[in-house]
Write a protein that holds these residues in place. Structure first.
Motif, PDB file in Angstrom:
ATOM      1  N   ILE A  71      37.882  85.181  42.178  1.00 41.68           N
ATOM      2  CA  ILE A  71      36.526  84.674  42.340  1.00 41.68           C
ATOM      3  C   ILE A  71      36.207  83.688  41.220  1.00 41.68           C
ATOM      4  O   ILE A  71      36.446  83.961  40.042  1.00 41.68           O
ATOM      5  CB  ILE A  71      35.505  85.817  42.349  1.00 41.68           C
ATOM      6  N   THR A  72      35.671  82.529  41.598  1.00 48.78           N
ATOM      7  CA  THR A  72      35.207  81.524  40.648  1.00 48.78           C
ATOM      8  C   THR A  72      33.708  81.338  40.865  1.00 48.78           C
ATOM      9  O   THR A  72      33.236  81.291  42.004  1.00 48.78           O
ATOM     10  CB  THR A  72      35.932  80.183  40.855  1.00 48.78           C
ATOM     11  N   PHE A  73      32.980  81.230  39.762  1.00 45.41           N
ATOM     12  CA  PHE A  73      31.526  81.128  39.831  1.00 45.41           C
ATOM     13  C   PHE A  73      31.099  79.692  39.522  1.00 45.41           C
ATOM     14  O   PHE A  73      31.695  79.011  38.681  1.00 45.41           O
ATOM     15  CB  PHE A  73      30.875  82.094  38.848  1.00 45.41           C
ATOM     16  N   SER A  74      30.064  79.258  40.210  1.00 48.28           N
ATOM     17  CA  SER A  74      29.502  77.925  40.000  1.00 48.28           C
ATOM     18  C   SER A  74      28.003  77.994  40.229  1.00 48.28           C
ATOM     19  O   SER A  74      27.490  78.990  40.756  1.00 48.28           O
ATOM     20  CB  SER A  74      30.153  76.924  40.962  1.00 48.28           C
ATOM     21  N   PRO A  75      27.270  76.936  39.853  1.00 38.99           N
ATOM     22  CA  PRO A  75      25.823  76.946  40.110  1.00 38.99           C
ATOM     23  C   PRO A  75      25.469  77.037  41.588  1.00 38.99           C
ATOM     24  O   PRO A  75      24.344  77.389  41.938  1.00 38.99           O
ATOM     25  CB  PRO A  75      25.358  75.612  39.508  1.00 38.99           C
ATOM     26  N   TYR A  76      26.429  76.719  42.469  1.00 35.93           N
ATOM     27  CA  TYR A  76      26.159  76.734  43.899  1.00 35.93           C
ATOM     28  C   TYR A  76      26.527  78.066  44.542  1.00 35.93           C
ATOM     29  O   TYR A  76      26.269  78.257  45.730  1.00 35.93           O
ATOM     30  CB  TYR A  76      26.930  75.603  44.583  1.00 35.93           C
ATOM     31  N   GLY A  77      27.159  78.957  43.792  1.00 30.95           N
ATOM     32  CA  GLY A  77      27.543  80.248  44.332  1.00 30.95           C
ATOM     33  C   GLY A  77      28.965  80.611  43.944  1.00 30.95           C
ATOM     34  O   GLY A  77      29.575  80.005  43.047  1.00 30.95           O
ATOM     35  N   GLN A  78      29.521  81.583  44.617  1.00 30.43           N
ATOM     36  CA  GLN A  78      30.881  82.051  44.370  1.00 30.43           C
ATOM     37  C   GLN A  78      31.831  81.415  45.392  1.00 30.43           C
ATOM     38  O   GLN A  78      31.477  81.265  46.558  1.00 30.43           O
ATOM     39  CB  GLN A  78      30.945  83.566  44.479  1.00 30.43           C
ATOM     40  N   TYR A  79      33.014  81.085  44.922  1.00 30.25           N
ATOM     41  CA  TYR A  79      33.988  80.505  45.841  1.00 30.25           C
ATOM     42  C   TYR A  79      35.393  80.930  45.439  1.00 30.25           C
ATOM     43  O   TYR A  79      35.634  81.401  44.324  1.00 30.25           O
ATOM     44  CB  TYR A  79      33.882  78.973  45.887  1.00 30.25           C
ATOM     45  N   VAL A  80      36.305  80.753  46.383  1.00 32.33           N
ATOM     46  CA  VAL A  80      37.723  81.011  46.157  1.00 32.33           C
ATOM     47  C   VAL A  80      38.501  79.792  46.633  1.00 32.33           C
ATOM     48  O   VAL A  80      37.988  78.960  47.393  1.00 32.33           O
ATOM     49  CB  VAL A  80      38.218  82.272  46.904  1.00 32.33           C
ATOM     50  N   TYR A  81      39.740  79.691  46.177  1.00 34.36           N
ATOM     51  CA  TYR A  81      40.658  78.669  46.673  1.00 34.36           C
ATOM     52  C   TYR A  81      41.612  79.328  47.659  1.00 34.36           C
ATOM     53  O   TYR A  81      42.380  80.221  47.296  1.00 34.36           O
ATOM     54  CB  TYR A  81      41.426  78.026  45.525  1.00 34.36           C
ATOM     55  N   VAL A  82      41.535  78.875  48.906  1.00 36.01           N
ATOM     56  CA  VAL A  82      42.396  79.395  49.963  1.00 36.01           C
ATOM     57  C   VAL A  82      43.566  78.441  50.146  1.00 36.01           C
ATOM     58  O   VAL A  82      43.376  77.225  50.280  1.00 36.01           O
ATOM     59  CB  VAL A  82      41.616  79.550  51.280  1.00 36.01           C
ATOM     60  N   VAL A  83      44.766  78.963  50.125  1.00 31.24           N
ATOM     61  CA  VAL A  83      45.968  78.140  50.288  1.00 31.24           C
ATOM     62  C   VAL A  83      46.210  77.935  51.773  1.00 31.24           C
ATOM     63  O   VAL A  83      46.393  78.898  52.533  1.00 31.24           O
ATOM     64  CB  VAL A  83      47.179  78.796  49.623  1.00 31.24           C
ATOM     65  N   THR A  84      46.213  76.661  52.200  1.00 31.47           N
ATOM     66  CA  THR A  84      46.448  76.311  53.607  1.00 31.47           C
ATOM     67  C   THR A  84      47.519  75.228  53.681  1.00 31.47           C
ATOM     68  O   THR A  84      47.804  74.542  52.689  1.00 31.47           O
ATOM     69  CB  THR A  84      45.153  75.814  54.276  1.00 31.47           C
ATOM     70  N   GLN A  85      48.067  75.053  54.874  1.00 32.12           N
ATOM     71  CA  GLN A  85      49.073  74.011  55.091  1.00 32.12           C
ATOM     72  C   GLN A  85      48.356  72.692  55.362  1.00 32.12           C
ATOM     73  O   GLN A  85      47.397  72.631  56.135  1.00 32.12           O
ATOM     74  CB  GLN A  85      49.972  74.387  56.269  1.00 32.12           C
ATOM     75  N   GLN A 113      63.167  67.323  57.817  1.00 29.50           N
ATOM     76  CA  GLN A 113      63.694  68.228  56.796  1.00 29.50           C
ATOM     77  C   GLN A 113      62.742  68.376  55.623  1.00 29.50           C
ATOM     78  O   GLN A 113      63.076  69.014  54.638  1.00 29.50           O
ATOM     79  CB  GLN A 113      65.055  67.701  56.282  1.00 29.50           C
ATOM     80  N   ASP A 114      61.549  67.766  55.713  1.00 31.57           N
ATOM     81  CA  ASP A 114      60.608  67.842  54.598  1.00 31.57           C
ATOM     82  C   ASP A 114      60.097  69.275  54.416  1.00 31.57           C
ATOM     83  O   ASP A 114      59.912  70.018  55.386  1.00 31.57           O
ATOM     84  CB  ASP A 114      59.420  66.906  54.818  1.00 31.57           C
ATOM     85  N   ILE A 115      59.840  69.640  53.184  1.00 24.07           N
ATOM     86  CA  ILE A 115      59.309  70.963  52.862  1.00 24.07           C
ATOM     87  C   ILE A 115      57.808  70.976  53.163  1.00 24.07           C
ATOM     88  O   ILE A 115      57.106  70.017  52.836  1.00 24.07           O
ATOM     89  CB  ILE A 115      59.553  71.295  51.382  1.00 24.07           C
ATOM     90  N   PRO A 116      57.269  72.018  53.793  1.00 24.10           N
ATOM     91  CA  PRO A 116      55.837  72.060  54.084  1.00 24.10           C
ATOM     92  C   PRO A 116      55.013  71.906  52.815  1.00 24.10           C
ATOM     93  O   PRO A 116      55.347  72.433  51.751  1.00 24.10           O
ATOM     94  CB  PRO A 116      55.644  73.442  54.714  1.00 24.10           C
ATOM     95  N   VAL A 117      53.905  71.193  52.945  1.00 21.68           N
ATOM     96  CA  VAL A 117      53.014  70.951  51.814  1.00 21.68           C
ATOM     97  C   VAL A 117      51.799  71.850  51.958  1.00 21.68           C
ATOM     98  O   VAL A 117      51.162  71.885  53.017  1.00 21.68           O
ATOM     99  CB  VAL A 117      52.587  69.463  51.772  1.00 21.68           C
ATOM    100  N   PHE A 118      51.478  72.571  50.884  1.00 19.54           N
ATOM    101  CA  PHE A 118      50.315  73.451  50.875  1.00 19.54           C
ATOM    102  C   PHE A 118      49.263  72.883  49.943  1.00 19.54           C
ATOM    103  O   PHE A 118      49.587  72.313  48.889  1.00 19.54           O
ATOM    104  CB  PHE A 118      50.696  74.866  50.427  1.00 19.54           C
ATOM    105  N   ILE A 119      48.012  73.046  50.317  1.00 23.04           N
ATOM    106  CA  ILE A 119      46.910  72.555  49.499  1.00 23.04           C
ATOM    107  C   ILE A 119      45.932  73.695  49.264  1.00 23.04           C
ATOM    108  O   ILE A 119      45.931  74.708  49.983  1.00 23.04           O
ATOM    109  CB  ILE A 119      46.179  71.374  50.172  1.00 23.04           C
ATOM    110  N   ALA A 120      45.099  73.511  48.236  1.00 18.54           N
ATOM    111  CA  ALA A 120      44.066  74.490  47.901  1.00 18.54           C
ATOM    112  C   ALA A 120      42.746  74.050  48.525  1.00 18.54           C
ATOM    113  O   ALA A 120      42.257  72.959  48.247  1.00 18.54           O
ATOM    114  CB  ALA A 120      43.926  74.619  46.392  1.00 18.54           C
ATOM    115  N   GLU A 121      42.201  74.910  49.361  1.00 21.23           N
ATOM    116  CA  GLU A 121      40.919  74.620  50.001  1.00 21.23           C
ATOM    117  C   GLU A 121      39.823  75.422  49.308  1.00 21.23           C
ATOM    118  O   GLU A 121      39.874  76.659  49.269  1.00 21.23           O
ATOM    119  CB  GLU A 121      40.984  74.995  51.484  1.00 21.23           C
TER     120      GLU A 121
END
Length: 385
Positions: free
Chosen positions: A289-303, A315-323
């Motif tokens: 959990i990360t806190f900010s003035p706008y509320g609580q949020y998390v970083y969800v790992v997605t493709q 043959q490229d390796i899948p790329v994951f990003i933080a949402e």
């Protein structure tokens, strides 16, 4: 000649300017390439959101007290002549514990008994005589009053003699002895404590808003710092019918059995009032959990969308990003927190490395071995192996 020299100098200057401009253009091109180059993935630790049975609990604190506990003290002064207990001894109700010097009181009682015996004889004789009018009714009334007075005097002497002795008012354990034979004790001197620890109770306060959640007989989990990881179950036995007007809290009492005498009066207790039956809830580690003035949020790992658009033969390796995703939470306990909105079971969330992330940052996944997708270390109930 002068015109030719001027042309040569201008040519040299122009050449230098062209070289410098080319170098500057090359440097700008390189910087633009660096700026538009894809960022290297950030290494983060992740764990999965999972479901577990979750029972709502109301936290509180209190101090354990004996169901019956007193400081034994004498009512009248005197010299200790007998001691019938040792420190830490278990005593029964009615057992004699201490005797003060009582010869004077005993002699006064014997005198009162002798006078009582004579008054009884006079009273019995008067009953016979008044029936045959040998004495007046007035004389018989005097004999009756005299007999009653001596009865009261005997009762007074017995009470005075009884105060020279201390008996255990209930079953319990004697504390450290504070007196010895031969000591002269003033009235109200404490000789030892007596505690019945077979059952204990703990008083604690709850906010007035939570009164409707508490009922008689409700279970309360009790844990003391002397026995970490082990808890006892108590039950609510009384709820104060008035709200403290200074704190806006309500006093509640819970009672618990203590058959092994493993808990002692005076221990600080961490309490959890069990409010309802467990239900399945989505939980995540608190570190996610990360806190900010706008509320609580998390970083969800997605493709990333780029990775999803790759052809099957790529043959490229899948790329994951933080949402970055805003969530709503409720209770937290044992390093876990309940997520009520914004997250689903099974989604991977970042538990370490959030400070380097922003929305859309590529990430390199490493499993957080310190946040297993399972329940935390169980807390044992007293008596369980």
């Amino acid at each position: 000649m002068p015109g030719r020299r001027m042309i040569i100098m201008l040519s040299i200057v122009l050449l230098v300017v062209v070289i410098l401009a080319s170098y500057k253009a090359l440097w700008i091109y390189q910087q633009l390439q660096v700026l538009h180059a894809p960022k290297p993935p950030v290494s983060v630790a992740v764990a999965r959101a999972f479901e577990k049975p979750w029972q709502r609990q109301l936290p509180a604190t209190g101090t354990l007290k004996a169901l019956q506990g007193i400081n034994l003290s004498i009512e009248v002064p005197g010299v200790v002549t007998q001691l019938h207990f040792e420190s830490g001894q278990v005593v029964e109700a009615g057992q004699t514990l201490l005797q003060l010097e009582h010869q004077t009181e005993q002699a006064e009682l014997e005198m009162a008994l002798a006078d009582q015996s004579l008054a009884r004889q006079n009273f019995n004789r008067g009953q016979e005589l008044v029936t045959i009018d040998a004495i007046s009714q007035e004389e018989f009334d005097r004999l009756s009053a005299e007999f009653n007075r001596h009865n009261a005097l005997v009762a007074q002497r017995l009470a005075a003699l009884k105060k020279k002795r201390i008996v255990a008012p209930f079953h319990g354990t004697i504390g450290i002895r504070q007196v010895n034979i031969g000591d002269y004790l003033q009235s109200a001197t404490v000789i030892a404590s007596l505690q019945d620890t077979s059952s204990l109770y703990v008083d604690f306060y709850i906010p007035e808003q939570a009164v409707q959640l508490i009922k008689i007989g409700q279970s309360v989990r009790v844990e003391v710092s002397a026995r970490p990881g082990i808890f006892s179950l108590a039950s609510v036995s009384a709820i104060n019918p008035i709200v403290d007007d200074s704190t806006r809290n309500v006093l509640v009492r819970a009672t618990l059995a203590n058959p092994r005498n493993s808990l002692l009066p005076g221990m600080f207790a961490d309490l959890r009032v069990l409010l309802e039956n467990p239900t399945l809830q989505t939980v995540v580690p608190e570190s996610a959990i990360t806190f900010s003035p706008y509320g609580q949020y998390v970083y969800v790992v997605t493709q990333s969308a780029q990775s999803e658009s790759q052809t099957p033969h790529s043959q490229d390796i899948p790329v994951f990003i933080a949402e970055q995703r805003l969530i709503e939470t409720s209770e937290r306990r044992d390093g876990l927190i309940v997520v009520t909105k914004g997250l689903n079971k099974g989604e991977q969330i970042v538990t370490a490395g959030q400070i380097k992330l922003e929305h859309g940052t590529p990430v390199h996944i490493s499993i957080d071995r310190y946040q297993p997708d399972a329940q935390p270390l169980a807390i044992r109930r007293e008596g369980e192996e």
